[in-house]
Enzyme design. Structure first.
Site, PDB file in Angstrom:
ATOM      1  N   CYS A   1      -5.696   4.230  -5.674  1.00 14.70           N
ATOM      2  CA  CYS A   1      -5.911   2.988  -6.409  1.00 14.70           C
ATOM      3  C   CYS A   1      -5.990   3.322  -7.896  1.00 14.70           C
ATOM      4  O   CYS A   1      -6.837   4.132  -8.308  1.00 14.70           O
ATOM      5  CB  CYS A   1      -7.223   2.370  -5.931  1.00 14.70           C
ATOM      6  SG  CYS A   1      -7.738   0.916  -6.851  1.00 14.70           S
TER       7      CYS A   1
ATOM      8  N   CYS B   1       0.061  -0.301  -9.979  1.00 13.61           N
ATOM      9  CA  CYS B   1      -0.949  -0.685  -8.988  1.00 13.61           C
ATOM     10  C   CYS B   1      -0.325  -0.360  -7.639  1.00 13.61           C
ATOM     11  O   CYS B   1       0.866  -0.655  -7.418  1.00 13.61           O
ATOM     12  CB  CYS B   1      -1.249  -2.181  -9.086  1.00 13.61           C
ATOM     13  SG  CYS B   1      -2.179  -2.847  -7.672  1.00 13.61           S
TER      14      CYS B   1
HETATM   15  N1  DGL Z   1      -4.297  -1.193  -5.542  1.00 11.73           N
HETATM   16  C1  DGL Z   1      -5.150  -1.162  -6.638  1.00 11.73           C
HETATM   17  C2  DGL Z   1      -4.616  -0.435  -7.851  1.00 11.73           C
HETATM   18  O1  DGL Z   1      -3.787   0.448  -7.700  1.00 11.73           O
HETATM   19  C3  DGL Z   1      -6.049  -2.299  -6.972  1.00 11.73           C
HETATM   20  C4  DGL Z   1      -5.632  -3.683  -6.705  1.00 11.73           C
HETATM   21  C5  DGL Z   1      -6.817  -4.619  -6.815  1.00 11.73           C
HETATM   22  O2  DGL Z   1      -7.698  -4.508  -5.967  1.00 11.73           O
HETATM   23  O3  DGL Z   1      -6.860  -5.401  -7.764  1.00 11.73           O
HETATM   24  O4  DGL Z   1      -5.029  -0.671  -8.954  1.00 11.73           O
END
Ligand code: DGL
Length: 275
Positions: free
Chosen positions: A86, A200
């Site tokens: 993440c 993301c």
């Molecule tokens: N998948 C996550 C990232 O790479 C976060 C997405 C979220 O929860 O807003 O930032």
């Protein structure tokens, strides 16, 4: 008897922990399983507390701590490495997690700006990420160090991770259209954006929509494969088991969401437990 002569069952197999706010980190898990097919993984989707991207940093730090502690206690079989799948949680918490668990190899993800510079001819690069990632000190420092090499157009994508989390295809298409428009004109001519960074881990699951919007000649860049290679380099030991690795899925939200997403995107058909 040397460990390599022990039968498989007698060797302890510590898994690699992977977590994200939700299903997005499956894009990283996919690359990890391809790079490390004999390793076991335990994946946590913090879907009960997603999305992270529009929350304050303290909230994301707290959640990252809770999940890491849980993974270290897993059924007495502690994880041997942690992948923060993440961008938002990496930006907020990786330095703290490394301080708090100095013996745990911890790998994070960040928007692939440097690889984008290497690929871009027009030197105009779009960056789609959460508001949390774009506002973080970590990202600002990364961007400042590269600002003289290319022009980066950074687009916060409120709601997109959430729409992907809920597999709301109409909303995904509408938000992808809005955010690519916000970045500007795509193409390979001077003044056009020829490279789009997916900052993301949820966004690779919208790549079909995105590619259709920006055209076939624009490169979309995520960082699943580099993160998987970095994980291999940082592992204290590789699994010596010949059998394919196993995956456990855990969720703090609806387990069916993670289970369905893992089947849809990874062809991984395993039950998901509630954390
Ligand atoms: N998948 C996550 C990232 O790479 C976060 C997405 C979220 O929860 O807003 O930032």
């Amino acid at each position: 008897m040397s460990p390599s002569l022990l039968p498989d069952a007698a060797r302890v197999k510590h898994p690699i922990g992977v977590f994200d706010s939700g299903v997005g980190g499956l894009s990283i898990l996919k690359a990890l399983r391809a790079e490390l097919p004999h390793e076991d993984f335990v994946y946590v989707a913090d879907s009960g507390f997603a999305p992270y991207g529009e929350r304050d940093e303290g909230f994301v730090v707290d959640r990252s701590r809770v999940i890491t502690r849980h993974l270290l206690k897993q059924q007495q079989l502690a994880i041997k490495a942690l992948v923060i799948a993440c961008n938002t949680a990496t930006a907020a918490a990786i330095h703290l997690l490394r301080q708090e668990h100095p013996d745990l190899p911890t790998i994070g993800v960040e928007p692939a700006l440097k690889p984008a510079i290497a690929l871009s001819h027009t030197r105009r690069i779009g960056v789609m990420a959460t508001r949390g990632t774009l506002n973080s000190q970590k990202f600002k420092t990364l961007l400042a160090g590269l600002a003289d090499q290319a022009q980066f157009i950074c687009q916060p994508c409120d709601g997109l991770a959430d729409a992907i989390e809920r597999h709301d295809t109409e909303k995904i298409s509408a938000l992808c259209a809005r955010y690519t428009q916000g970045i500007g004109r795509f193409g390979t001519q001077l003044g056009e954006v020829d490279t789009l960074v997916l900052g993301c881990t949820h966004y690779p699951f919208a790549s079909q929509d995105l590619q259709a919007l920006v055209g076939p000649r624009v490169r979309l860049l995520d960082n699943g494969e580099p993160v998987a290679r970095q994980t291999r380099r940082m592992l204290p030991s590789l699994s010596s088991h010949a059998a394919p690795g196993q995956c456990q899925l855990l969720s703090t939200g609806d387990p069916a969401t993670l289970q369905t997403a893992a089947r849809r995107w990874l062809g991984l058909d395993v039950p998901c437990r509630v954390l």
